[in-house]
Design a protein around this motif. Sequence first.
Motif, short mmCIF file in Angstrom:
data_model
loop_
_atom_site.label_atom_id
_atom_site.label_comp_id
_atom_site.label_asym_id
_atom_site.label_seq_id
_atom_site.Cartn_x
_atom_site.Cartn_y
_atom_site.Cartn_z
N UNK A 158 -30.60 40.19 63.85
CA UNK A 158 -30.46 38.98 63.51
C UNK A 158 -30.06 38.63 62.24
N UNK A 159 -30.42 39.73 61.28
CA UNK A 159 -30.02 39.38 59.76
C UNK A 159 -28.54 39.97 59.54
N UNK A 160 -27.74 40.36 60.58
CA UNK A 160 -26.31 40.66 60.39
C UNK A 160 -25.40 40.06 61.24
N UNK A 161 -25.73 38.85 61.97
CA UNK A 161 -25.12 38.33 62.98
C UNK A 161 -25.00 36.69 62.71
N UNK A 162 -24.05 36.20 63.75
CA UNK A 162 -23.75 34.84 63.44
C UNK A 162 -24.16 33.92 64.88
N UNK A 163 -24.61 32.87 64.86
CA UNK A 163 -24.78 32.17 66.04
C UNK A 163 -24.77 30.71 65.47
N UNK A 164 -23.70 29.92 65.85
CA UNK A 164 -23.90 28.48 65.63
C UNK A 164 -24.79 27.58 66.23
N UNK A 165 -25.72 28.31 67.29
CA UNK A 165 -26.68 27.40 67.66
C UNK A 165 -27.78 28.22 68.16
N UNK A 166 -28.64 28.47 66.80
CA UNK A 166 -29.80 29.34 67.00
C UNK A 166 -30.79 28.60 67.71
N UNK A 167 -30.85 27.17 67.80
CA UNK A 167 -31.88 26.42 68.33
C UNK A 167 -31.56 25.25 69.16
N UNK A 168 -30.31 25.23 69.81
CA UNK A 168 -30.31 24.27 70.94
C UNK A 168 -30.19 24.89 72.18
N UNK A 169 -30.67 24.23 73.23
CA UNK A 169 -30.94 22.88 73.27
C UNK A 169 -32.32 22.66 72.50
N UNK A 170 -32.27 21.42 72.32
CA UNK A 170 -33.41 20.67 71.56
C UNK A 170 -34.64 20.98 72.45
N UNK B 33 -29.77 24.36 63.26
CA UNK B 33 -29.73 25.28 62.00
C UNK B 33 -28.64 26.31 62.70
N UNK B 34 -28.14 27.12 61.99
CA UNK B 34 -27.32 28.38 62.21
C UNK B 34 -27.96 29.53 61.86
N UNK B 35 -27.34 30.66 62.49
CA UNK B 35 -27.70 31.88 62.14
C UNK B 35 -26.42 32.54 61.39
N UNK B 36 -26.54 33.42 60.15
CA UNK B 36 -25.57 33.76 59.51
C UNK B 36 -25.90 35.38 59.16
N UNK B 37 -24.94 35.79 59.02
CA UNK B 37 -25.03 37.32 58.55
C UNK B 37 -25.66 37.16 56.88
N UNK B 38 -26.55 38.00 56.61
CA UNK B 38 -26.95 38.25 55.21
C UNK B 38 -26.74 39.57 54.83
#
Lengths: 126, 867
Positions: free
Chosen positions: B555-567, B581-586
């Motif tokens: 999860x610290x290497x990847x990308x998701x445009x919708x890490x918490x949807x649906x609400x 929020x999104x998830x993005x690579x660190x």
Amino acid sequence: MGVRWDAVVQDREFWSEAAPPSIRAQAACVKSSVQVWLFGSLANGAERPVNLEFRGPFCVADVVAKLGNLYGTAFLDRVTDSAGAIIRNCRVFVNGQAVDDATTPIQIDAPHADIELILLTAAEGG
Amino acid sequence: MNDMTAATNLLNKGDDAWVPTSCAICYGSCSILAHRVDGVIVKVEGNPDSVVGKGRQCGKGAAGIMSHYDPNRLTKPLRRTNPKKGMDEDPRWKEIGWDEALDEIATVLKRVRAEDPRKLLIQRTTTVTASRNPLYAFGNAFGTPNYSTAGGGLHCGNGAHLISGIMHASWSVVPDFSYCNYAIYFGASKGHGAGHAAASNMALAAEARVRGMKMVVVDPMCNFASAKATEWVPLRVGTDAALALSMCNVLVNELAIYDGPYLQAKTNAPYLIGPDKRYVRDTATNKPLVWDGATGAARPFSDVPPADMALQGDFEANGVACQPAFQKLKDHLKKFTPEWGESITTVPTANIRRIAGEFGREARIGSTIMVQGVNLPYRPVAAIAFRGSQGHMNSTYAFYAIDLLNELVGASDVVGGCLGFNPACNGFPDTGRLRYVPKPDPDGLMITGMWMTYHYPYPIGEPRLPKLMGLQDLFPLGMTSPFLHSDDSEDLWDRFDLPYRPEVMINFGANLLMSIGNKDVVARSLAKYKFMVSIDLFETETSRFADIVLPDCGYLQTLDSRSNFPFIFSLPAGMGEWCWPIRQPVVPPDGEQRRFQDILLELADRIGFRADLNAAFNATMDIAPECRLQGDRRYTWEEICDADLKGNFGPKHDLEWFKEHGVIKWPKNPEEVYWRPFVDVRVPIYWEFLVPLAEKTAAIAEPRGLKIPAEYYEPMPNHLPCLSHCCKAPGFDFYAFYYRDSIQANSFTMENPWLDETAKLDPYSYTIAVNADVGKSKGLRDGAPVWVESETGRKVKGRVKLTQAIHPEGLGIAACAGHWGDGMPVAKGKGVFFNELLELDWNHASPINFNLDLCAKVKVTPVEGVQ
């Protein structure tokens, strides 16, 4: 205390839908052509796109009925329920816009409309 | 392929950055800040700018850095060289290149897609919520309807999520922490470090307790929620419905506490029920009839002001004798006396009456409150439920009965009451996108406005001869199915003439051998697959059954445009802000790791269905018309995420904007949070739709030799005993159950060394909890090794922990522990593998919603010769 539930709320307009666009009258002789794109499991064996023509006003349900004529009851069984309504997880898009009500008239302003159908995953857990 | 340019650039020496992203150690997906120094992540904290977590973080999240840097992570594709598959078979892995791996997978998938795409099963873990859309899209585009989400659904969701959807238009329920004064938890831990919106709810629950919210926790074990509760109510395992029904009876028939105006306006309580248990309908409109007290006649519900609808009485309509549904329910509840309740649950009669009375009085029926200038109904009580009470065959009625407590007093999606997680959203102000709200069906009953898939919980689907491996099309209340891997799946598929058999599985991160039930049963199922691909972080017990294992990015290497949807899933309920929020690579991938999303895109290209995949992404993510993916263009995962974000939030808010800011927020309105008074929908206190469902299901199943037990399909709830309640074998004195350990997330985190250290310090995480008095009477002592054996002869071994914090008949085992594989060496041999005790077949699954019976009557015997 003692206030009726249904008497509490003053503003019931918050969730009212915007008025649907007026349905433009289409003369019976107007011919419309649509390209239907079937994706995923629905594409199996079907040409893509399927070209259909309609005279006068038509809706998504009419499109599905024509596809049923082309591909038979096996196709209809997959996209409609026992009452003939399009099942919820068969998603339909007209010119990219999701259509939830299959009886909504399709407006055609361009030379043709693109209609996409795809079956989506029904079940989810977790 | 594998366009990780951005992440690669993150390796810069001399950098010192806090990167806003999202956790994925559990499905809560809290927003975090990852501190990267010289290309190395040195710390992870909660992101205070986000609503998801509210800057808080749980112990699992803090320890996530150790999972990321675990030297046992997979870094290269592996191919099995041993054709035999089994528990004791060594796969004899051989490292291979990506091209070779993807070529082989694509060849197999191309053949299967041409033969019958339904032969492919897509399997994923519940842990990474954001994996849902890419895997859905791939499966939908490929053409398979067969999809499963590990053990999560079987263990809780088939009851909790379905009924939260029917009654609250959401995936789960929670007290309105900011206003609730009295919350009853039935086997739930919301606000105590686990579950949906875990870290956000920790803060909200703590603040509520400081404010004075009383919390009563009904649970066989006094642990994470109960230990912090005002009152712990221990009960016999699997009897929550009996307690809730007794409390409902006290409210309605002893104290006459119920919210009549709510029942009239917002439920089907006034609908007239005929002798056939069905609605009496208007012959002209087919609408359910109610008795109009003003005119003295039966009329369609939509024609009568709620205040005039009769809730009680005997009437005649359409020539048949009938009663309002509420009268039926009131009479039905009379048999659930508190004395009966005590005999089933062991909760003393006086306590049942007291707690019901406290709940009913605190509901303050008829009161209102102003929230941000809006006058709203105020019912500061909530009864919530989750995994503990739901982990049984009787989960439909258990959740239904528990939620009736809310419905009876009108504490449903109003201020202070039981809230669904965000059932209504008026959309992002700039674009109007993301708007959803429940709506009524022709009977006036609520259809949820948002769901995790497109098969909504209500209206109930029409049973059909199954075409799905899991048989959900015959049992439409079942979401996750045990029949993908059960011992009797072949028999069931034969009975229903399933026109294909599964051949190929793509597994994303699920450890099926541990997360469903008995491992030998699941192993037999896995061994039958002709080809299995596992995309994993570690070599798990399950991935050892794969033909090819692909190393995923974490999860610290990847990308998701919708890490918490649906609400409706993990955004906290109640007032506050909407937040995306999104998830993005660190940091970049290690070795040859690749993101699973890139793998799926590459496979689609190699097989030749990119146009279908683009269409499937458009549909599953409902990408805005102006941003939709076009034709068969080969979009990167970054481009797909960018289209998703720009479509929902406008061109200014593209992926780059989100990478910089991490989240976007806008305020919630009271009309959104407390939507129910504003939306003309009703919920069923009488489940009339179960009557035809039973008839239609039986009409298909019974001619094929599968008996449908009618008692599971009655329109009003009952307590149905678990199989363990029927065990009378001598020596089997305990009801064994497992519970969610708040420092672990499924089986995955057992490998984390910090959490392992924490678990070793915890007296319960790796032990078997037994009531101290009972244990001593049986000669058990703390630390003694014992065998725990089920009636069917399944056995697990562990060490006893004697405690006062468990019901005398209970035997509690923490989490999903007891790994045996070498691929996760920290986890190996730690804790007790409870699921070993579980049978996996038709007889041990709910015949209405497939929920597995997660309890077993067991006997405990000392391990001979071991001290």
